[in-house]
Design a protein around this motif. Structure first.
Motif, mmCIF file in Angstrom:
data_model
loop_
_atom_site.group_PDB
_atom_site.id
_atom_site.type_symbol
_atom_site.label_atom_id
_atom_site.label_comp_id
_atom_site.label_asym_id
_atom_site.label_seq_id
_atom_site.Cartn_x
_atom_site.Cartn_y
_atom_site.Cartn_z
ATOM 1 N N ASP A 68 70.275 50.141 61.228
ATOM 2 C CA ASP A 68 70.106 49.795 62.866
ATOM 3 C C ASP A 68 70.733 50.799 63.490
ATOM 4 O O ASP A 68 71.767 51.766 63.100
ATOM 5 C CB ASP A 68 70.159 48.547 62.701
ATOM 6 C CG ASP A 68 71.712 48.040 63.095
ATOM 7 O OD1 ASP A 68 72.680 48.861 62.761
ATOM 8 O OD2 ASP A 68 72.183 46.724 62.979
ATOM 9 N N ARG A 69 70.698 51.199 65.127
ATOM 10 C CA ARG A 69 71.448 51.491 65.433
ATOM 11 C C ARG A 69 72.982 51.347 65.053
ATOM 12 O O ARG A 69 74.046 52.032 66.144
ATOM 13 C CB ARG A 69 71.379 51.469 67.054
ATOM 14 C CG ARG A 69 71.128 50.180 67.926
ATOM 15 C CD ARG A 69 70.935 50.230 69.639
ATOM 16 N NE ARG A 69 71.554 48.686 69.792
ATOM 17 C CZ ARG A 69 70.616 48.437 71.057
ATOM 18 N NH1 ARG A 69 70.150 48.935 71.407
ATOM 19 N NH2 ARG A 69 71.215 47.875 71.188
ATOM 20 N N TYR A 70 73.322 50.939 65.095
ATOM 21 C CA TYR A 70 75.085 50.460 65.172
ATOM 22 C C TYR A 70 75.684 50.409 63.381
ATOM 23 O O TYR A 70 76.596 50.614 63.037
ATOM 24 C CB TYR A 70 75.323 48.860 64.592
ATOM 25 C CG TYR A 70 75.092 48.850 66.301
ATOM 26 C CD1 TYR A 70 75.934 49.112 67.576
ATOM 27 C CD2 TYR A 70 74.080 47.764 66.282
ATOM 28 C CE1 TYR A 70 75.362 48.666 68.661
ATOM 29 C CE2 TYR A 70 73.454 47.340 67.653
ATOM 30 C CZ TYR A 70 73.725 47.705 68.691
ATOM 31 O OH TYR A 70 73.959 47.558 70.482
ATOM 32 N N GLY A 71 74.704 51.480 62.597
ATOM 33 C CA GLY A 71 74.532 51.637 61.365
ATOM 34 C C GLY A 71 74.845 50.263 60.421
ATOM 35 O O GLY A 71 75.600 51.010 59.315
ATOM 36 N N SER A 72 74.499 49.461 60.605
ATOM 37 C CA SER A 72 74.072 47.697 59.790
ATOM 38 C C SER A 72 73.307 48.015 58.709
ATOM 39 O O SER A 72 71.921 48.711 59.818
ATOM 40 C CB SER A 72 74.540 47.432 60.472
ATOM 41 O OG SER A 72 75.658 47.283 61.003
ATOM 42 N N LEU A 73 73.066 47.112 57.565
ATOM 43 C CA LEU A 73 71.389 46.903 56.947
ATOM 44 C C LEU A 73 71.119 46.340 57.746
ATOM 45 O O LEU A 73 70.941 45.088 58.225
ATOM 46 C CB LEU A 73 71.643 46.995 55.629
ATOM 47 C CG LEU A 73 71.319 47.140 54.052
ATOM 48 C CD1 LEU A 73 70.080 48.096 54.719
ATOM 49 C CD2 LEU A 73 71.193 46.331 53.656
ATOM 50 N N ALA A 74 70.045 46.035 58.084
ATOM 51 C CA ALA A 74 69.125 44.963 58.754
ATOM 52 C C ALA A 74 67.786 45.019 58.758
ATOM 53 O O ALA A 74 66.534 46.296 57.743
ATOM 54 C CB ALA A 74 68.991 45.358 60.371
ATOM 55 N N ILE A 75 66.964 43.681 58.455
ATOM 56 C CA ILE A 75 65.477 43.915 57.830
ATOM 57 C C ILE A 75 64.459 43.619 59.114
ATOM 58 O O ILE A 75 65.071 42.716 59.727
ATOM 59 C CB ILE A 75 65.668 42.513 57.277
ATOM 60 C CG1 ILE A 75 66.339 43.118 55.508
ATOM 61 C CG2 ILE A 75 64.041 42.202 56.330
ATOM 62 C CD1 ILE A 75 66.411 42.364 54.780
ATOM 63 N N PHE A 76 63.493 44.117 59.228
ATOM 64 C CA PHE A 76 62.748 44.185 60.688
ATOM 65 C C PHE A 76 61.747 43.908 59.611
ATOM 66 O O PHE A 76 61.209 44.838 59.275
ATOM 67 C CB PHE A 76 63.095 44.941 61.222
ATOM 68 C CG PHE A 76 64.043 45.192 61.873
ATOM 69 C CD1 PHE A 76 64.580 44.513 63.399
ATOM 70 C CD2 PHE A 76 64.654 45.802 61.746
ATOM 71 C CE1 PHE A 76 65.553 44.098 63.904
ATOM 72 C CE2 PHE A 76 66.534 46.379 62.808
ATOM 73 C CZ PHE A 76 66.276 45.455 63.455
ATOM 74 N N PRO A 77 60.823 42.508 59.408
ATOM 75 C CA PRO A 77 60.065 42.843 58.921
ATOM 76 C C PRO A 77 58.885 42.648 59.048
ATOM 77 O O PRO A 77 58.220 43.047 60.126
ATOM 78 C CB PRO A 77 60.084 40.451 58.329
ATOM 79 C CG PRO A 77 60.747 40.797 58.737
ATOM 80 C CD PRO A 77 61.355 41.641 59.298
ATOM 81 N N LYS A 78 57.929 43.679 57.784
ATOM 82 C CA LYS A 78 56.443 44.544 57.889
ATOM 83 C C LYS A 78 55.659 43.872 56.803
ATOM 84 O O LYS A 78 56.370 44.070 55.432
ATOM 85 C CB LYS A 78 56.317 46.042 58.394
ATOM 86 C CG LYS A 78 57.167 46.151 59.541
ATOM 87 C CD LYS A 78 57.083 48.111 59.505
ATOM 88 C CE LYS A 78 57.319 48.146 60.785
ATOM 89 N NZ LYS A 78 59.877 48.441 61.348
ATOM 90 N N LEU A 79 54.580 42.899 57.386
ATOM 91 C CA LEU A 79 53.814 42.485 55.791
ATOM 92 C C LEU A 79 52.760 43.516 56.287
ATOM 93 O O LEU A 79 52.001 43.782 57.314
ATOM 94 C CB LEU A 79 53.931 40.766 56.581
ATOM 95 C CG LEU A 79 55.113 40.222 56.755
ATOM 96 C CD1 LEU A 79 54.974 38.686 56.602
ATOM 97 C CD2 LEU A 79 56.360 40.537 55.433
ATOM 98 N N ALA A 80 52.319 43.806 54.630
ATOM 99 C CA ALA A 80 50.813 43.953 54.410
ATOM 100 C C ALA A 80 50.034 43.235 53.616
ATOM 101 O O ALA A 80 50.796 42.473 52.574
ATOM 102 C CB ALA A 80 51.263 45.212 54.151
ATOM 103 N N PRO A 81 49.372 42.323 53.503
ATOM 104 C CA PRO A 81 48.008 41.914 52.636
ATOM 105 C C PRO A 81 48.627 41.925 51.484
ATOM 106 O O PRO A 81 48.201 43.673 51.920
ATOM 107 C CB PRO A 81 46.079 41.733 53.367
ATOM 108 C CG PRO A 81 46.915 42.184 54.408
ATOM 109 C CD PRO A 81 48.074 42.834 54.599
ATOM 110 N N ALA A 82 48.733 41.594 50.546
ATOM 111 C CA ALA A 82 48.532 41.924 49.543
ATOM 112 C C ALA A 82 47.539 41.727 48.545
ATOM 113 O O ALA A 82 46.321 41.011 48.933
ATOM 114 C CB ALA A 82 49.258 40.510 48.037
ATOM 115 N N VAL A 83 47.310 42.750 48.069
ATOM 116 C CA VAL A 83 46.155 43.323 47.195
ATOM 117 C C VAL A 83 45.703 42.652 45.828
ATOM 118 O O VAL A 83 46.992 42.553 45.159
ATOM 119 C CB VAL A 83 46.007 44.048 46.545
ATOM 120 C CG1 VAL A 83 45.003 45.332 46.683
ATOM 121 C CG2 VAL A 83 45.574 45.756 48.122
#
Length: 92
Positions: A68-83
């Motif tokens: 992120d903008r503060y240099g920290s590890l972050a998770i912003f979930p992006k999901l895709a339908p499983a095949v």
């Protein structure tokens, strides 16, 4: 890749702060962690007026993990339908 199963349960919370209304919408999902015997329940924040995801199995995309903008590890979930895996070919 992480397997995510989204339910059709959506929770809404709203109120008012400093004279301004607010609303948060979250959908309930379950994440299968490699170290966990059972899926772990989590909440997935929805856009203010966006539609909920269809109930089903999804994959957490690699681009969900960012610095992120503060240099920290972050998770912003992006999901895709499983095949679904293709059925194995039968030997003759």
């Amino acid at each position: 890749m992480f397997k995510v199963e989204m339910s059709d349960t959506v929770e809404e919370h709203s109120g008012e702060k400093d004279g301004k209304p607010w609303k948060i919408r979250k959908q309930i999902g379950y994440l299968q962690l490699p170290s966990a015997k059972y899926p772990v329940k989590f909440s997935y924040q929805l856009r203010r007026d966006g539609a909920a995801l269809k109930a089903g199995v999804y994959t957490l995309l690699p681009e969900s993990i960012v610095v992120d903008r503060y240099g920290s590890l972050a998770i912003f979930p992006k999901l895709a339908p499983a095949v679904a895996a293709a059925p194995a070919a039968r030997a003759s």
